[in-house]
Write a protein that holds these residues in place. Structure first.
Motif, mmCIF file in Angstrom:
data_model
loop_
_atom_site.group_PDB
_atom_site.id
_atom_site.type_symbol
_atom_site.label_atom_id
_atom_site.label_comp_id
_atom_site.label_asym_id
_atom_site.label_seq_id
_atom_site.Cartn_x
_atom_site.Cartn_y
_atom_site.Cartn_z
ATOM 1 N N LEU A 140 -8.569 -0.999 -4.118
ATOM 2 C CA LEU A 140 -9.230 -1.750 -3.013
ATOM 3 C C LEU A 140 -10.715 -1.184 -2.673
ATOM 4 N N ASP B 202 -7.085 -10.967 -6.360
ATOM 5 C CA ASP B 202 -5.950 -11.077 -5.672
ATOM 6 C C ASP B 202 -5.441 -9.697 -4.818
ATOM 7 N N VAL B 203 -5.860 -9.618 -3.720
ATOM 8 C CA VAL B 203 -5.396 -8.431 -2.860
ATOM 9 C C VAL B 203 -4.897 -9.232 -1.428
ATOM 10 N N ASN B 204 -4.094 -8.151 -0.735
ATOM 11 C CA ASN B 204 -3.569 -8.444 0.394
ATOM 12 C C ASN B 204 -4.685 -8.357 1.468
ATOM 13 N N LEU B 205 -4.680 -9.403 2.315
ATOM 14 C CA LEU B 205 -5.769 -9.591 3.403
ATOM 15 C C LEU B 205 -5.696 -8.322 4.177
ATOM 16 N N GLY B 206 -4.406 -7.830 4.790
ATOM 17 C CA GLY B 206 -4.338 -6.857 5.756
ATOM 18 C C GLY B 206 -4.792 -5.384 4.987
ATOM 19 N N ASP B 207 -4.621 -5.314 3.689
ATOM 20 C CA ASP B 207 -5.066 -4.181 2.972
ATOM 21 C C ASP B 207 -6.488 -3.941 3.080
ATOM 22 N N SER C 208 -12.951 -14.726 4.915
ATOM 23 C CA SER C 208 -11.442 -14.849 4.769
ATOM 24 C C SER C 208 -11.008 -13.726 5.718
ATOM 25 N N TYR D 276 -16.171 -11.163 1.279
ATOM 26 C CA TYR D 276 -14.895 -11.466 2.191
ATOM 27 C C TYR D 276 -15.230 -11.874 3.498
ATOM 28 N N MET E 44 0.984 -1.196 -0.006
ATOM 29 C CA MET E 44 0.006 0.105 -0.134
ATOM 30 C C MET E 44 0.901 1.132 -0.064
ATOM 31 N N LYS F 22 -1.168 5.428 3.591
ATOM 32 C CA LYS F 22 -0.990 4.965 5.263
ATOM 33 C C LYS F 22 -0.888 6.106 6.036
#
Lengths: 262, 495
Positions: A42, A48-53, A94, A91, A1, A6
Motif C-alpha cells: 500500500l 488493484d487495491v481496496n479503496l478503504g485500505d 477515486s 487517486y 489488511m 490494524k
C-alpha cells in the motif's frame, strides 16, 4: 489488511489524537506501520487495491507528515509528502477527499519558501486549482507570504507570522524570520550609508540591542556605540573593465566563421 | 492548446473557399490521394524519404477537403476488392448510400491489377481516416478505436520507412485520446513508444512523442514531471520545424513557471520563429504570443507596440495589451482592475498565475519612474503615488529595489526620503555582448542553411554533359567559320 496493521493503526490514532500528542509513541509506531504498508503493498499502491485500505494508508502517511513537522524533522516531512502525492494526484478522483490534504500542501509550500526554493514553490503551486489558491486559508497563507517577500513588504510578513492557519505552520516561522532578516540586511547594506541603532533594530524586528549587535557582527557591520549608529561598508564603485579575454575569443570566432563562408 | 488546432481550420475554411473558386479546377482529392499513395510507394522502393515528406506536407490542406465519400472512393480505387486491407479500412467509414456507381468504379480500378502495395500506403490512408473521424464529435469514439488498432499494427510492422508517417499518426492518436478526455491514461502507451522510438533512433516519431507527452503533462499542470522529461531526453535535432516550434513552446511554458524567464523568452522566441506563417496557423501564433508578452513583462521589458496591431494578434491580445499598459504606467490600481476584468480569459489561457507575479514588476516600474523624475522624494509621497499600504512597506520596497539594481540611489532614514543617483550610461561591455549574440545568431543561421541545402544525386553530370555539348557546338561553329561556308544571314543582324 493484516490485523496486526490494524491494531498498530488504531494505536497510532490514539497516540496522535491524545492531548498533548504522544510524539514519542507516534515516532515509534510509524516505522512499524510503514513496514506493514509495504508488506500489504500500500505504500506505493499498484493498480488493484481496496479503496478503504488506501484511505487508511493515506491517513497513516498524513499523521506521519504532521508528526515529523512537530518533531522538527524536515527531511522526513519531505519523504512523507512525496509518498502522499500519489494519493493526492493519482487517486485524487477515486478516494474521498482528505481534510488534511490542504494543510499538508500548504506546509510543503512554506517549507519550499523557507528553503528559498522559489522555482519549486511555483511549480508546486501550478498543480493546485486557482479557486483553491484564492479561497483555501491553508494555501492562501504561503501564497501571500511569497508575494510579500517578492515585493519587499517585509513588515507584512512579520505581522502575518501570528496568523498561521494551523499549529504546524508556526514551526517554520522562525526559519522564515531568519530568511527575512538576511534579506532586509542585504537591502540595508545597499540602500543606506548609515543607520541609527534604534531604527536598525526596528527595521530588522529585533526587540533588544544585544541581539542586534550579534547580528551586526555576523554581517560585518561597523557599529559606532558612542554615536549609536551603524555604518555600512560601501561596496566600492564597480570598476569598468574591458573583458579582453572574451573580446579576443569572439573576434577569433568571427574570423574563423568568415573564413568558412568566403 | 485545444484552440490552437481548431482555430486554423475555422479561419482557413472561409479563406479556402474564396481561393478555391477562381482556381482552374484543382485536382480532386481522390486523385490527390492516389498520387500521394503512388509517391509513398516510390519513396519506399527507392529508399528516398523525400517523397514521403512531400506527401505529408500536403496533409493539412488535404485534410480539409476530405470527406466520407472521398475516402471511400480512394480506398476502393487503390485496393482491389479481395484485398483484406480494403475491407478493414472501409469498415471505419459509414457505408455508401448509392452502391451502383461504386461498383462501377471498382470494376475500372481492378483491371490494371496493381502489384501489392506497401504497408506505408495503408498507414497513410489510416491517418487520413483518423483525421477525418476526429473532425466531427460523433465519430470521436470510433477514432479512438481506430487509433488503438493503428498503433498496434504500426508497432507490429516496425518499418523504418514508415517513420515519417508514424510521427503524424502518433500526433493524431494523441489528439484522439485528448478529445476522449483520457489523455492521462494514454501516458504509459506514449512513454513506452517514446523509449522504443529513441532506441530505434526513429527521430521523427521521437520528436512527436516527446511533444505529445509534454502536452499531456502540461494539460494536467504537472510541470515537475514535464521538466524531468525534458531533462532526461534529448530532442532529436533533425526534427521538423513544426515539432521544434511545439517543443520550444512547451519548454518556454515550463521555464516560465520555474521563474527562469530569460530561458523562457529564448524558447518562446524560437517557437515564434519556427512556427508556420501566422495566417496559416493563427491559433498557435496567438498562444505563443500570449506567453511571450507575459514573459517579456516579467523580465521587466515592455513588448513592442506593433505586436498588438498585428492582424492575427490584435483581437486575441486585447486583454494582454491592457495589462501591458498597466505595467508600463506602474499603477497598482490600474493593474488590479485589469486583472479582475480579464481574470476569466487569463485562466483559460493558463497565464493567470504568471500574470499575478507581475505585481512586483508593477511596483518596480513605478519606483523606476519616480527615481527618473525626482532627485529626492519622501517615502510618504512614494507611498501615496504607488498606493502602498504603509511608509514602512515603502522603505523596505525601495531598499529591495536598490539592492536588486532596479534603481540607483539611497535612502536617508533620518529624513525619511529617497535620494536618486545618476543613471548609468548606455555604453559598456553589455553592448558588445548584445552584438556578439546577434552575430552568433546570424552565423548560425548561415551555417544551418548551408547544411540544409540539398544536392540531387548525379545532377552535376547532366550539367557537365550540357557544357560538353556546348563546347562541341562552339568548336563546330568555329570550324565552320574557318571553312567560310557560313552564310551572312545565319549570323544575324549584328554582323
Amino acid at each position: 489488511m493484516a490485523s496486526q496493521l490494524k491494531t498498530l493503526y488504531e494505536e497510532l490514532g490514539r497516540a496522535f489524537y491524545s492531548k498533548p500528542t504522544d510524539l514519542k509513541k507516534c515516532s515509534l509506531l510509524l516505522p512499524k506501520l510503514k513496514l506493514g504498508l509495504i508488506e500489504a503493498g500500500l505504500l506505493l499502491p499498484q493498480s488493484d487495491v481496496n479503496l478503504g485500505d488506501l484511505v487508511v494508508a493515506r491517513d497513516i502517511l498524513e499523521v506521519g507528515a504532521f508528526v515529523s513537522i512537530r518533531t522538527r524533522d524536515v527531511p522526513s516531512f519531505d519523504r512523507y509528502f512525496s509518498q502522499l502525492q500519489t494519493f493526492y494526484t493519482d487517486y485524487g478522483e477515486s478516494l474521498p477527499p482528505s481534510k488534511r490534504e490542504y494543510p499538508i500542501r500548504g506546509l510543503n509550500l512554506i517549507r519550499l519558501l523557507t528553503q528559498n526554493r522559489i522555482a519549486d514553490f511555483h511549480t508546486t503551486l501550478e498543480s493546485i486549482d486557482s479557486d483553491i489558491i484564492n479561497d483555501n486559508p491553508f494555501i492562501r497563507h504561503p501564497v501571500n507570504l511569497e508575494r510579500w517577500l517578492m515585493e519587499g513588504s517585509y513588515s507584512k510578513v512579520w505581522n502575518a507570522r501570528e496568523e498561521a492557519p494551523a499549529e504546524e505552520y508556526k514551526f517554520f516561522v522562525d526559519s522564515l524570520m531568519g530568511t527575512i532578516r538576511n534579506e532586509i540586511a542585504s537591502c540595508e547594506e545597499a540602500a543606506y550609508e548609515s543607520l541609527p541603532l534604534k531604527d536598525a533594530a526596528t527595521l530588522l524586528f529585533f526587540t533588544n540591542q544585544s541581539e542586534l549587535l550579534t547580528f551586526a557582527q555576523k554581517r560585518g557591520w561597523q557599529v559606532d556605540l558612542s554615536s549609536s549608529t551603524i555604518t555600512f561598508k560601501r561596496t566600492g564603485e564597480e570598476k569598468m573593465e574591458i573583458p579582453k579575454q572574451r573580446l579576443i575569443a569572439a573576434s577569433l570566432a568571427y574570423a574563423r566563421e568568415l573564413e568558412q563562408i568566403v | 492548446m485545444t484552440d490552437v488546432e481548431m482555430k486554423p481550420a475555422e479561419a482557413k475554411a472561409s479563406d479556402e473557399k474564396k481561393k478555391e473558386e477562381p482556381k482552374p479546377a484543382p485536382i480532386s482529392p481522390v486523385a490527390e490521394i492516389k498520387i500521394n499513395v503512388a509517391l509513398i510507394d516510390r519513396a519506399v522502393s527507392t529508399l528516398e524519404p523525400r517523397f514521403t515528406h512531400r506527401v505529408l506536407r500536403t496533409l493539412t490542406a488535404l485534410r480539409k477537403r476530405v470527406d466520407d465519400s472521398v475516402l471511400r472512393d480512394a480506398i476502393v480505387d487503390i485496393y482491389p476488392k479481395d484485398n483484406p486491407v480494403h475491407k478493414a479500412l472501409l469498415s471505419w467509414l459509414p457505408s455508401a448510400p448509392a452502391s451502383s456507381d461504386q461498383s462501377m468504379e471498382v470494376d475500372s480500378s481492378t483491371k490494371p491489377s496493381q502489384p501489392e502495395l506497401v504497408p506505408e500506403a495503408e498507414m497513410y490512408l489510416r491517418l487520413l481516416i483518423l483525421q477525418h473521424l476526429l473532425k466531427s464529435e460523433d465519430t470521436q469514439e470510433k477514432a479512438l478505436e481506430l487509433a488503438n488498432e493503428t498503433v498496434e499494427k504500426m508497432q507490429s510492422l516496425n518499418r523504418r520507412s514508415m517513420d515519417a508517417i508514424a510521427a503524424k499518426i502518433w500526433y493524431a492518436v494523441d489528439r484522439a485520446y485528448e478529445l476522449a478526455g483520457e489523455l492521462s491514461d494514454a501516458r504509459p502507451l506514449f512513454l513506452a513508444a517514446q523509449r522504443t522510438a529513441s532506441l530505434r533512433s526513429d527521430e521523427e516519431a521521437h520528436a512527436a512523442l516527446i511533444n505529445c507527452l509534454l502536452r499531456s503533462y502540461i494539460t494536467y499542470n504537472l510541470y515537475d514531471q514535464a521538466d524531468k522529461l525534458v531533462s532526461k531526453t534529448t530532442f532529436p535535432p533533425s526534427a521538423s520545424n513544426s515539432q521544434f516550434a511545439r517543443y520550444h513552446y512547451y519548454l518556454g511554458r515550463i521555464r516560465a513557471v520555474q521563474l527562469n524567464y530569460s530561458e523562457a523568452h529564448t524558447n518562446l522566441q524560437q517557437a515564434i520563429r519556427r512556427a508556420p506563417p501566422p495566417k496559416t496557423a493563427p491559433g498557435f501564433y496567438q498562444a505563443v504570443h500570449k506567453y511571450f508578452v507575459v514573459v517579456e513583462l516579467l523580465m521587466g521589458d515592455i513588448p513592442d507596440r506593433t505586436l498588438f496591431r498585428h492582424v492575427v494578434l490584435e483581437k486575441a491580445l486585447t486583454a494582454y495589451f491592457e495589462i501591458v499598459k498597466a505595467v508600463r504606467t506602474g499603477s497598482l490600481d490600474n493593474f488590479q482592475a485589469t486583472l479582475q476584468k480579464h481574470a476569466a480569459q487569463f485562466e483559460e489561457d493558463n497565464t493567470y498565475t504568471l500574470i499575478i507575479r507581475l505585481r512586483q514588476n508593477v511596483i518596480k516600474t513605478g519606483i523606476r519612474r519616480l527615481s527618473l523624475s525626482y532627485s529626492r522624494i519622501s517615502l510618504r509621497d512614494i507611498c501615496v503615488k504607488l498606493n502602498l499600504d504603509s511608509e514602512e512597506d515603502a522603505e523596505y520596497i525601495v531598499g529591495k529595489a536598490i539592492r536588486d539594481g532596479v534603481i540607483e540611489g539611497r535612502i536617508v532614514h533620518e529624513k525619511g526620503w529617497m535620494e536618486c543617483g545618476t543613471q548609468k550610461n548606455g555604453y559598456g561591455p553589455e553592448v558588445s555582448e548584445v552584438f556578439g549574440r546577434r552575430i552568433a545568431f546570424c552565423l548560425d543561421l548561415h551555417n544551418q542553411s548551408v547544411k540544409a541545402m540539398r544536392y540531387p544525386l548525379n545532377a552535376h553530370r547532366k550539367e557537365l554533359a550540357a557544357a560538353e555539348g556546348a563546347r562541341e557546338r562552339e568548336k563546330e561553329l568555329a570550324k565552320e567559320i574557318q571553312d567560310g561556308d557560313l552564310d551572312d544571314e545565319d549570323l544575324g543582324p549584328d554582323f
